[in-house]
Design an enzyme around this catalytic site. Sequence first.
Site, PDB file in Angstrom:
ATOM      1  CG  ASP A 174      -8.442  -4.580  -3.147  1.00  0.00           C
ATOM      2  OD1 ASP A 174      -9.585  -4.267  -2.773  1.00  0.00           O
ATOM      3  OD2 ASP A 174      -7.666  -3.595  -3.584  1.00  0.00           O
ATOM      4  CG  HIS A 192      -2.144   0.817   0.981  1.00  0.00           C
ATOM      5  ND1 HIS A 192      -1.953   2.346   1.355  1.00  0.00           N
ATOM      6  CD2 HIS A 192      -3.358   0.814   0.701  1.00  0.00           C
ATOM      7  CE1 HIS A 192      -3.273   2.755   1.299  1.00  0.00           C
ATOM      8  NE2 HIS A 192      -4.039   1.870   0.723  1.00  0.00           N
TER       9      HIS A 192
HETATM   10  C1  LIG Z   1      -7.844  -0.578  -2.515  1.00  0.00           C
HETATM   11  C2  LIG Z   1      -6.545  -0.485  -3.125  1.00  0.00           C
HETATM   12  O1  LIG Z   1      -6.262   0.221  -3.968  1.00  0.00           O
HETATM   13  S1  LIG Z   1      -5.307  -1.168  -2.059  1.00  0.00           S
HETATM   14  C3  LIG Z   1      -3.969  -1.659  -3.068  1.00  0.00           C
HETATM   15  C4  LIG Z   1      -4.537  -2.775  -4.064  1.00  0.00           C
HETATM   16  N1  LIG Z   1      -3.467  -3.038  -5.027  1.00  0.00           N
HETATM   17  C5  LIG Z   1      -2.919  -4.155  -4.959  1.00  0.00           C
HETATM   18  O2  LIG Z   1      -2.921  -5.045  -4.097  1.00  0.00           O
HETATM   19  C6  LIG Z   1      -1.771  -4.523  -6.354  1.00  0.00           C
HETATM   20  C7  LIG Z   1      -0.313  -5.122  -5.491  1.00  0.00           C
HETATM   21  N2  LIG Z   1       0.272  -4.008  -4.804  1.00  0.00           N
HETATM   22  C8  LIG Z   1       1.239  -2.751  -5.789  1.00  0.00           C
HETATM   23  O3  LIG Z   1       1.055  -2.948  -6.726  1.00  0.00           O
HETATM   24  C9  LIG Z   1       1.618  -1.941  -4.782  1.00  0.00           C
HETATM   25  O4  LIG Z   1       2.015  -2.295  -3.472  1.00  0.00           O
HETATM   26  C10 LIG Z   1       0.770  -0.518  -4.738  1.00  0.00           C
HETATM   27  C11 LIG Z   1       0.453  -0.182  -6.204  1.00  0.00           C
HETATM   28  C12 LIG Z   1      -0.411  -0.948  -3.755  1.00  0.00           C
HETATM   29  C13 LIG Z   1       1.435   0.565  -4.197  1.00  0.00           C
HETATM   30  O5  LIG Z   1       2.467   0.994  -4.804  1.00  0.00           O
HETATM   31  P1  LIG Z   1       3.676   1.788  -4.331  1.00  0.00           P
HETATM   32  O6  LIG Z   1       3.194   2.647  -3.245  1.00  0.00           O
HETATM   33  O7  LIG Z   1       3.958   2.750  -5.574  1.00  0.00           O
HETATM   34  O8  LIG Z   1       4.923   1.100  -4.068  1.00  0.00           O
HETATM   35  P2  LIG Z   1       5.792   0.576  -4.869  1.00  0.00           P
HETATM   36  O9  LIG Z   1       5.580  -0.065  -6.297  1.00  0.00           O
HETATM   37  O10 LIG Z   1       7.139   1.585  -5.022  1.00  0.00           O
HETATM   38  O11 LIG Z   1       6.672  -0.655  -3.996  1.00  0.00           O
HETATM   39  C14 LIG Z   1       7.632  -0.579  -3.201  1.00  0.00           C
HETATM   40  C15 LIG Z   1       8.490  -1.748  -3.266  1.00  0.00           C
HETATM   41  O12 LIG Z   1       7.700  -2.969  -3.049  1.00  0.00           O
HETATM   42  C16 LIG Z   1       7.533  -3.836  -4.059  1.00  0.00           C
HETATM   43  N3  LIG Z   1       6.174  -4.244  -3.883  1.00  0.00           N
HETATM   44  C17 LIG Z   1       5.118  -3.372  -3.738  1.00  0.00           C
HETATM   45  N4  LIG Z   1       3.784  -4.006  -3.825  1.00  0.00           N
HETATM   46  C18 LIG Z   1       4.232  -5.269  -4.073  1.00  0.00           C
HETATM   47  C19 LIG Z   1       3.523  -6.724  -4.142  1.00  0.00           C
HETATM   48  N5  LIG Z   1       2.184  -6.750  -4.060  1.00  0.00           N
HETATM   49  N6  LIG Z   1       4.352  -7.844  -4.463  1.00  0.00           N
HETATM   50  C20 LIG Z   1       5.572  -7.637  -4.464  1.00  0.00           C
HETATM   51  N7  LIG Z   1       6.391  -6.694  -4.393  1.00  0.00           N
HETATM   52  C21 LIG Z   1       5.748  -5.527  -4.066  1.00  0.00           C
HETATM   53  C22 LIG Z   1       7.933  -3.079  -5.299  1.00  0.00           C
HETATM   54  O13 LIG Z   1       8.356  -4.014  -6.421  1.00  0.00           O
HETATM   55  C23 LIG Z   1       9.229  -2.224  -4.613  1.00  0.00           C
HETATM   56  O14 LIG Z   1      10.278  -2.981  -4.558  1.00  0.00           O
HETATM   57  P3  LIG Z   1      11.714  -2.256  -4.835  1.00  0.00           P
HETATM   58  O15 LIG Z   1      11.788  -1.361  -3.603  1.00  0.00           O
HETATM   59  O16 LIG Z   1      12.569  -3.547  -4.755  1.00  0.00           O
HETATM   60  O17 LIG Z   1      11.452  -1.683  -6.339  1.00  0.00           O
HETATM   61  O1  LIG Z   2      -5.573   4.403  -0.373  1.00  0.00           O
HETATM   62  C1  LIG Z   2      -5.192   4.086  -1.389  1.00  0.00           C
HETATM   63  O2  LIG Z   2      -4.127   4.372  -2.185  1.00  0.00           O
HETATM   64  C2  LIG Z   2      -5.990   2.554  -1.963  1.00  0.00           C
HETATM   65  C3  LIG Z   2      -6.944   2.114  -0.947  1.00  0.00           C
HETATM   66  O3  LIG Z   2      -6.709   1.354  -0.244  1.00  0.00           O
HETATM   67  C4  LIG Z   2      -8.197   2.456  -1.149  1.00  0.00           C
HETATM   68  O4  LIG Z   2      -8.744   3.442  -2.120  1.00  0.00           O
HETATM   69  O5  LIG Z   2      -9.107   2.105  -0.326  1.00  0.00           O
END
Ligand SMILES: CC(=O)SCCNC(=O)CCNC(=O)[C@H](O)C(C)(C)COP(=O)(O)OP(=O)(O)OC[C@H]1O[C@@H](n2cnc3c(N)ncnc32)[C@H](O)[C@@H]1OP(=O)(O)O
Ligand SMILES: O=C([O-])CC(=O)C(=O)O
Length: 442
Positions: free
Chosen positions: A377, A320
């Site tokens: 999620d 997140h």
């Molecule tokens: C309701 C919502 O929207 S909640 C979010 C729902 N989305 C997901 O579950 C999809 C999976 N998660 C993700 O893609 C990301 O964690 C996000 C999009 C939620 C957040 O992204 P950001 O804040 O941009 O984090 P970012 O992508 O920079 O991640 C930081 C590090 O953790 C890693 N990472 C982040 N999430 C994950 C994951 N789910 N699985 C594996 N590695 C991950 C990244 O690869 C990165 O690694 P690095 O430092 O070696 O490059």
């Molecule tokens: O806050 C965010 O970036 C994503 C999230 O968890 C939501 O929208 O519920």
Amino acid sequence: MTQASTSTTDTKAGSDTAAKLSYNGTEMDLPFVPATEGAGGLEIGKLLSTEGVVTLDPGYTNTGSTTSKITYIDGDAGILRYRGYPIEQLAEKSSFLEVSYLLIHGELPSKDELQAFTDRISRHTLLHEDLKRFFDGFPRDAHPMPVLSSAVSALSTFYQDSLDPFNKDQVELSTVRLLAKLPTIAAYAHRKSVGQPLLYPDNSMTLVENFLRMCFGFPAEPYEVNPKLAKALDLLFILHADHEQNCSTSTVRLVGSAHTNLFASVSAGIHALAGPLHGGANSAVLEMLDAIQADGGDIKSFVKRVKDKEPGVKLMGFGHRVYKNYDPRAAIVKATADDILNELHVTDPRLELAKELEQVALTDDYFISRKLYPNVDFYTGLIYKAMGFPTKFFTVLFAIGRLPGWIAQWREMIEDPASKIGRPRQVYVGETERDYVPMDKR
Ligand SMILES: CC(=O)SCCNC(=O)CCNC(=O)[C@H](O)C(C)(C)COP(=O)(O)OP(=O)(O)OC[C@H]1O[C@@H](n2cnc3c(N)ncnc32)[C@H](O)[C@@H]1OP(=O)(O)O
Ligand SMILES: O=C([O-])CC(=O)C(=O)O
């Protein structure tokens, strides 16, 4: 500050005087000379545009776009509050419509206020017959999210008496219409995809009961609502109701910042929510669990692929932008998943698989060092599945829950005298000025 693309003298990319932009380990030439910094080695975060210094912040990791009184998150401590009320208390004691009122109007309603709000919403659940016919035009296998977004967008053509963002009565009318009609639209998107007749809303039922009936009932047959199932869905809607400046809410605000009407702004938010990095992750988690199961349930090899950063392989439902601790909503959802599967006498091996996956991840240095925990999620899809919803419908359920947050945030922005049209800046790294090349010379 003058931008070099207006000049061809000493500002060409790659010339002695061009500046370098160092970004994500890659060096790029900037096609203009930052007058204060001189050539070369410009630090990110201090980039020059035509009008001075621009902070480059891809993904807005550290840019506040607004002040807000709606939702508070402390991502390190795993705290979430709506209008100051802890999510745990609202989840236990409140209802989705009460939380909707709280988010939109700022205070918990009195008994009479809640009754009037509920009554008003129940009078607007019907869809115009012409709008109902829209559902015949979509392909049967259409994803329900664009169907939802299209129908919400179409509301702005049917209800032209509630489009003025600065007329308080019209805003209230569009608010009520959206809250009332989105569950009907969502249920119709589902019925269409399974080839079943569309049921008119029954306004003697609560919003959630009526929604379940429109999704799963049959014409001229009484629909027995399982009260525990309805309560669980109401709870999930509460948990999704707002989350400050997430991607879809920021989209709603950005579209609305051009003084675009509420229906159209929410329609855009639905598209933003659909992406797998945001709300679409709830479907993606179940697809991931199915894929692991189909692969013999080998969690270790899946986690290895995640850690090796195999293209397209992520632990969906984990990580997140703001929470660097357990998402407080995920903790509630996880407990609810156990209860509701028991209640419905559903045994789903994917629940155990998800728990094992979480355990493996939470004890693995890759996830620990990056502070990656389950987000909202991770477990919701298992509940939705047990309730009988198809995987690709999960994000529609998220959208119904998120609607009051989108509305509250749009209204807060419209009422804020400090709000301005959203318009981020960029740092241009393309070609400098060049002469048009005739076709026969290319
Ligand atoms: C309701 C919502 O929207 S909640 C979010 C729902 N989305 C997901 O579950 C999809 C999976 N998660 C993700 O893609 C990301 O964690 C996000 C999009 C939620 C957040 O992204 P950001 O804040 O941009 O984090 P970012 O992508 O920079 O991640 C930081 C590090 O953790 C890693 N990472 C982040 N999430 C994950 C994951 N789910 N699985 C594996 N590695 C991950 C990244 O690869 C990165 O690694 P690095 O430092 O070696 O490059
Ligand atoms: O806050 C965010 O970036 C994503 C999230 O968890 C939501 O929208 O519920």
